[in-house]
Design a protein around this motif. Structure first.
Motif, PDB file in Angstrom:
ATOM      1  N   TYR A  10       0.845  -1.192   0.000  1.00 15.78           N
ATOM      2  CA  TYR A  10       0.000   0.000   0.000  1.00 15.78           C
ATOM      3  C   TYR A  10       0.883   1.245   0.000  1.00 15.78           C
ATOM      4  O   TYR A  10       1.991   1.244   0.546  1.00 15.78           O
ATOM      5  N   TYR A  11       0.360   2.304  -0.590  1.00 16.92           N
ATOM      6  CA  TYR A  11       0.998   3.620  -0.518  1.00 16.92           C
ATOM      7  C   TYR A  11       0.426   4.356   0.697  1.00 16.92           C
ATOM      8  O   TYR A  11      -0.802   4.436   0.856  1.00 16.92           O
ATOM      9  N   VAL A  12       1.311   4.888   1.525  1.00 16.58           N
ATOM     10  CA  VAL A  12       0.900   5.485   2.789  1.00 16.58           C
ATOM     11  C   VAL A  12       1.670   6.784   3.012  1.00 16.58           C
ATOM     12  O   VAL A  12       2.614   7.113   2.295  1.00 16.58           O
ATOM     13  N   SER A 101       5.174   2.238 -16.660  1.00 15.64           N
ATOM     14  CA  SER A 101       4.758   2.830 -15.385  1.00 15.64           C
ATOM     15  C   SER A 101       3.969   1.824 -14.562  1.00 15.64           C
ATOM     16  O   SER A 101       3.223   1.000 -15.100  1.00 15.64           O
ATOM     17  N   LEU A 102       4.140   1.895 -13.248  1.00 14.49           N
ATOM     18  CA  LEU A 102       3.297   1.122 -12.345  1.00 14.49           C
ATOM     19  C   LEU A 102       1.896   1.716 -12.323  1.00 14.49           C
ATOM     20  O   LEU A 102       1.724   2.931 -12.372  1.00 14.49           O
ATOM     21  N   ARG A 103       0.906   0.843 -12.222  1.00 14.28           N
ATOM     22  CA  ARG A 103      -0.485   1.290 -12.220  1.00 14.28           C
ATOM     23  C   ARG A 103      -1.164   0.831 -10.928  1.00 14.28           C
ATOM     24  O   ARG A 103      -1.704  -0.277 -10.858  1.00 14.28           O
ATOM     25  N   PRO A 104      -1.139   1.678  -9.897  1.00 16.06           N
ATOM     26  CA  PRO A 104      -1.818   1.307  -8.641  1.00 16.06           C
ATOM     27  C   PRO A 104      -3.329   1.286  -8.832  1.00 16.06           C
ATOM     28  O   PRO A 104      -3.882   1.759  -9.833  1.00 16.06           O
ATOM     29  N   TYR A 105      -3.996   0.719  -7.819  1.00 18.33           N
ATOM     30  CA  TYR A 105      -5.460   0.659  -7.807  1.00 18.33           C
ATOM     31  C   TYR A 105      -5.961   1.175  -6.468  1.00 18.33           C
ATOM     32  O   TYR A 105      -5.472   0.738  -5.414  1.00 18.33           O
ATOM     33  N   PRO A 106      -6.912   2.091  -6.464  1.00 18.60           N
ATOM     34  CA  PRO A 106      -7.407   2.847  -7.625  1.00 18.60           C
ATOM     35  C   PRO A 106      -6.359   3.818  -8.141  1.00 18.60           C
ATOM     36  O   PRO A 106      -5.199   3.705  -7.771  1.00 18.60           O
ATOM     37  N   SER A 107      -6.763   4.762  -8.949  1.00 17.85           N
ATOM     38  CA  SER A 107      -5.804   5.630  -9.618  1.00 17.85           C
ATOM     39  C   SER A 107      -4.955   6.402  -8.606  1.00 17.85           C
ATOM     40  O   SER A 107      -5.447   6.850  -7.567  1.00 17.85           O
ATOM     41  N   PHE A 108      -3.676   6.544  -8.928  1.00 21.64           N
ATOM     42  CA  PHE A 108      -2.749   7.248  -8.063  1.00 21.64           C
ATOM     43  C   PHE A 108      -3.041   8.744  -8.119  1.00 21.64           C
ATOM     44  O   PHE A 108      -3.198   9.308  -9.209  1.00 21.64           O
ATOM     45  N   PRO A 109      -3.106   9.423  -6.959  1.00 18.77           N
ATOM     46  CA  PRO A 109      -3.559  10.824  -6.980  1.00 18.77           C
ATOM     47  C   PRO A 109      -2.495  11.845  -7.364  1.00 18.77           C
ATOM     48  O   PRO A 109      -2.835  13.015  -7.543  1.00 18.77           O
ATOM     49  N   ASN A 133      -7.484   3.101   9.680  1.00 19.20           N
ATOM     50  CA  ASN A 133      -8.607   3.326   8.778  1.00 19.20           C
ATOM     51  C   ASN A 133      -8.127   3.126   7.349  1.00 19.20           C
ATOM     52  O   ASN A 133      -7.322   3.902   6.826  1.00 19.20           O
ATOM     53  N   THR A 134      -8.597   2.068   6.713  1.00 16.33           N
ATOM     54  CA  THR A 134      -8.153   1.718   5.366  1.00 16.33           C
ATOM     55  C   THR A 134      -9.091   2.226   4.279  1.00 16.33           C
ATOM     56  O   THR A 134      -9.108   1.690   3.167  1.00 16.33           O
ATOM     57  N   SER A 135      -9.873   3.249   4.576  1.00 16.01           N
ATOM     58  CA  SER A 135     -10.727   3.829   3.535  1.00 16.01           C
ATOM     59  C   SER A 135      -9.866   4.677   2.604  1.00 16.01           C
ATOM     60  O   SER A 135      -8.891   5.300   3.017  1.00 16.01           O
ATOM     61  N   ARG A 136     -10.240   4.692   1.341  1.00 16.29           N
ATOM     62  CA  ARG A 136      -9.539   5.463   0.295  1.00 16.29           C
ATOM     63  C   ARG A 136      -8.053   5.084   0.215  1.00 16.29           C
ATOM     64  O   ARG A 136      -7.173   5.926   0.201  1.00 16.29           O
ATOM     65  N   VAL A 137      -7.791   3.786   0.164  1.00 15.01           N
ATOM     66  CA  VAL A 137      -6.418   3.309   0.088  1.00 15.01           C
ATOM     67  C   VAL A 137      -5.995   3.202  -1.376  1.00 15.01           C
ATOM     68  O   VAL A 137      -6.817   3.067  -2.284  1.00 15.01           O
ATOM     69  N   VAL A 138      -4.683   3.265  -1.604  1.00 19.75           N
ATOM     70  CA  VAL A 138      -4.088   3.092  -2.926  1.00 19.75           C
ATOM     71  C   VAL A 138      -3.051   1.987  -2.802  1.00 19.75           C
ATOM     72  O   VAL A 138      -2.153   2.061  -1.961  1.00 19.75           O
ATOM     73  N   TRP A 268      -0.717   7.021   7.912  1.00 22.38           N
ATOM     74  CA  TRP A 268      -2.055   7.338   7.405  1.00 22.38           C
ATOM     75  C   TRP A 268      -2.194   6.762   6.000  1.00 22.38           C
ATOM     76  O   TRP A 268      -1.258   6.781   5.195  1.00 22.38           O
ATOM     77  N   TYR A 269      -3.396   6.272   5.697  1.00 25.29           N
ATOM     78  CA  TYR A 269      -3.679   5.750   4.357  1.00 25.29           C
ATOM     79  C   TYR A 269      -4.213   6.826   3.413  1.00 25.29           C
ATOM     80  O   TYR A 269      -4.102   6.687   2.197  1.00 25.29           O
ATOM     81  N   GLN A 270      -4.806   7.875   3.957  1.00 25.28           N
ATOM     82  CA  GLN A 270      -5.452   8.890   3.130  1.00 25.28           C
ATOM     83  C   GLN A 270      -4.378   9.852   2.599  1.00 25.28           C
ATOM     84  O   GLN A 270      -3.959  10.792   3.298  1.00 25.28           O
ATOM     85  N   LEU A 271      -3.928   9.623   1.384  1.00 22.92           N
ATOM     86  CA  LEU A 271      -2.785  10.364   0.838  1.00 22.92           C
ATOM     87  C   LEU A 271      -3.114  11.838   0.633  1.00 22.92           C
ATOM     88  O   LEU A 271      -2.344  12.723   1.028  1.00 22.92           O
ATOM     89  N   THR A 272      -4.239  12.121   0.004  1.00 23.53           N
ATOM     90  CA  THR A 272      -4.546  13.504  -0.349  1.00 23.53           C
ATOM     91  C   THR A 272      -4.932  14.358   0.853  1.00 23.53           C
ATOM     92  O   THR A 272      -4.963  15.581   0.741  1.00 23.53           O
ATOM     93  N   ASP A 273      -5.210  13.735   1.981  1.00 27.74           N
ATOM     94  CA  ASP A 273      -5.510  14.510   3.188  1.00 27.74           C
ATOM     95  C   ASP A 273      -4.255  15.124   3.801  1.00 27.74           C
ATOM     96  O   ASP A 273      -4.354  16.068   4.601  1.00 27.74           O
ATOM     97  N   HIS A 274      -3.103  14.609   3.437  1.00 21.61           N
ATOM     98  CA  HIS A 274      -1.859  15.051   4.069  1.00 21.61           C
ATOM     99  C   HIS A 274      -0.838  15.605   3.079  1.00 21.61           C
ATOM    100  O   HIS A 274       0.091  16.302   3.492  1.00 21.61           O
ATOM    101  N   LEU A 275      -0.967  15.275   1.794  1.00 18.62           N
ATOM    102  CA  LEU A 275       0.036  15.696   0.820  1.00 18.62           C
ATOM    103  C   LEU A 275      -0.645  16.186  -0.453  1.00 18.62           C
ATOM    104  O   LEU A 275      -1.785  15.822  -0.763  1.00 18.62           O
TER     105      LEU A 275
END
Length: 401
Positions: A10-12, A101-109, A133-138, A268-275
């Motif tokens: 996972y991307y975190v 390119s690597l293609r994560p799921y869902p789309s990388f933000p 909390n694993t909601s909105r994981v990539v 944290w799993y929510q990438l766009t909330d922090h970066l």
């Protein structure tokens, strides 16, 4: 979904906690230096855990890769070039133009990210008060998991070829250098002649030659006239080999005193909330933060060499009863662990009841709930008399909600 520990691939987002890393020293100098640090939040790819993870541990070790937004810095001494990267889709730019390119799921933000070659580390991930909390994981799917290894293996082959060419070039330069071989040969002979050769040395060399001529491996057998002590000695050697296996610590039961130098991070799993694409720091900044906290811990350890660690490798509660070197602060007590889990379960039950009540309140007036059919009532009645292994889902009857 919520989990006790993070899942791999996972991307975190990770952020170091330097104050907590020096807390066990109770050193005001180290605490002040750690508080002066301003750790950033970094984008990471979580690879896999290192060893067993126990449910009541306060942290767990993971292998992770910091993600970058630029090409990799070159290292000419090691043969690493800037094109040794893997873009993450929607980023498709690669200097060589041949790396998919690597293609994560869902789309990388983020549109500008790369995996760097030879860019991995160990981190200690703290367990939060509640579950992760694993909601909105990539994440990477199974089909994509092997691609980084395949590409990095190609880069490793290039690095090995560079090292071999470098060694070969050095040997050619050494042979091509103008040296007087006769003078060197005479000096070597003079040095050998000046060394004393005693009979003890000659006997030792002869004995080593005899040892080298002995058979090895499974062909060796124990003669019938072998003393009992010799056989027992071989058995002790086998016991020593078993002990050596346990010394490798496959289950993580031993205390590792270097753990305090491994970065302790929050996840944290929510990438766009922090970066954002513009605020993703460079992995080099994380390495600088790690070197800074390592130096602070090293200085604190010199001032307090007997300071007790506040964590141990396994975090297994009953090992404290065996008087092993584990600190009481390293784990959550069994009672506290159960209370936390029960609180989470009760919260879920209350949320479900609240949802059902809200749904019932929005039903139209006079709406009657659907009664079970006669066939459903018969199935539910029969299930009580079935054997235990099939209780809950009969083998010959269809499953019902």
């Amino acid at each position: 979904m919520k989990t006790i520990w993070p899942m791999d691939a996972y991307y975190v987002v990770l952020q170091m906690d330097p104050v907590e890393m020096v807390k066990h020293f109770e050193d005001p100098i180290a605490t002040a230096a750690a508080q002066a640090m301003r750790p950033k939040k970094y984008l990471f790819y979580l690879q896999y855990p290192d060893g067993l993870i126990w449910p009541n541990s306060l942290w767990a070790r993971y292998h992770a890769e910091p993600i970058a937004t630029t090409l990799r810095p070159e290292d000419h001494e090691a043969g690493i070039t800037s094109d040794m990267v893997i873009p993450i889709y929607p980023n498709t730019h690669h200097p060589g133009g041949t790396c998919r390119s690597l293609r994560p799921y869902p789309s990388f933000p983020f549109p500008n990210c790369y995996h760097w070659f030879d860019n991995h580390m160990m981190v200690r991930i703290r367990r939060p008060e509640t579950r992760f909390n694993t909601s909105r994981v990539v994440r990477l799917d199974v089909e994509e998991l092997q691609q980084p290894n395949e590409i990095f293996n190609e880069y490793r082959a290039r690095v090995r070829q560079y090292e071999q060419d470098k060694i070969a070039a050095g040997e050619r330069a050494q042979h091509a250098s103008p040296k007087n071989w006769d003078e060197e040969h005479v000096a070597t002979l003079h040095d050998n002649a000046s060394e004393p050769h005693s009979l003890a040395n000659l006997d030792e060399e002869a004995a080593m030659d005899d040892v080298d001529s002995l058979p090895e491996g499974p062909e060796d057998s124990v003669p019938l006239d072998t003393p009992v002590d010799a056989v027992q000695g071989s058995q002790c050697a086998s016991y020593d080999s078993i002990a050596a296996i346990f010394m490798m610590d496959p289950f993580g039961f031993h205390t590792d005193h270097t753990e305090e130098f491994i970065p302790l991070v929050n996840l944290w799993y929510q990438l766009t909330d922090h970066l954002t694409p513009e605020t993703i720091p460079s992995p080099l900044d994380f390495y600088k933060e790690r070197d800074t906290i390592i130096q602070i811990i090293h200085d604190a350890r010199e001032r307090s060499p007997l300071a007790e660690l506040t964590f141990c490798d396994s975090g297994v509660g009953f090992f404290r009863n065996l008087n092993l070197n584990c600190s009481r602060g390293s784990i959550i007590s069994e009672g506290e662990f159960c209370r936390r889990e029960m609180a989470i379960l009760m919260q879920k039950v209350e949320e479900k009841d609240t949802t059902s009540q809200v749904a019932a309140a929005h039903l139209p007036p006079g709406h009657a709930t659907k009664s079970p059919t006669i066939w459903q009532m018969v199935k539910h009645k029969m299930i009580v008399h079935l054997p235990y292994p099939w209780r809950g889902r009969p083998p010959l009857l269809p499953f019902w909600p």
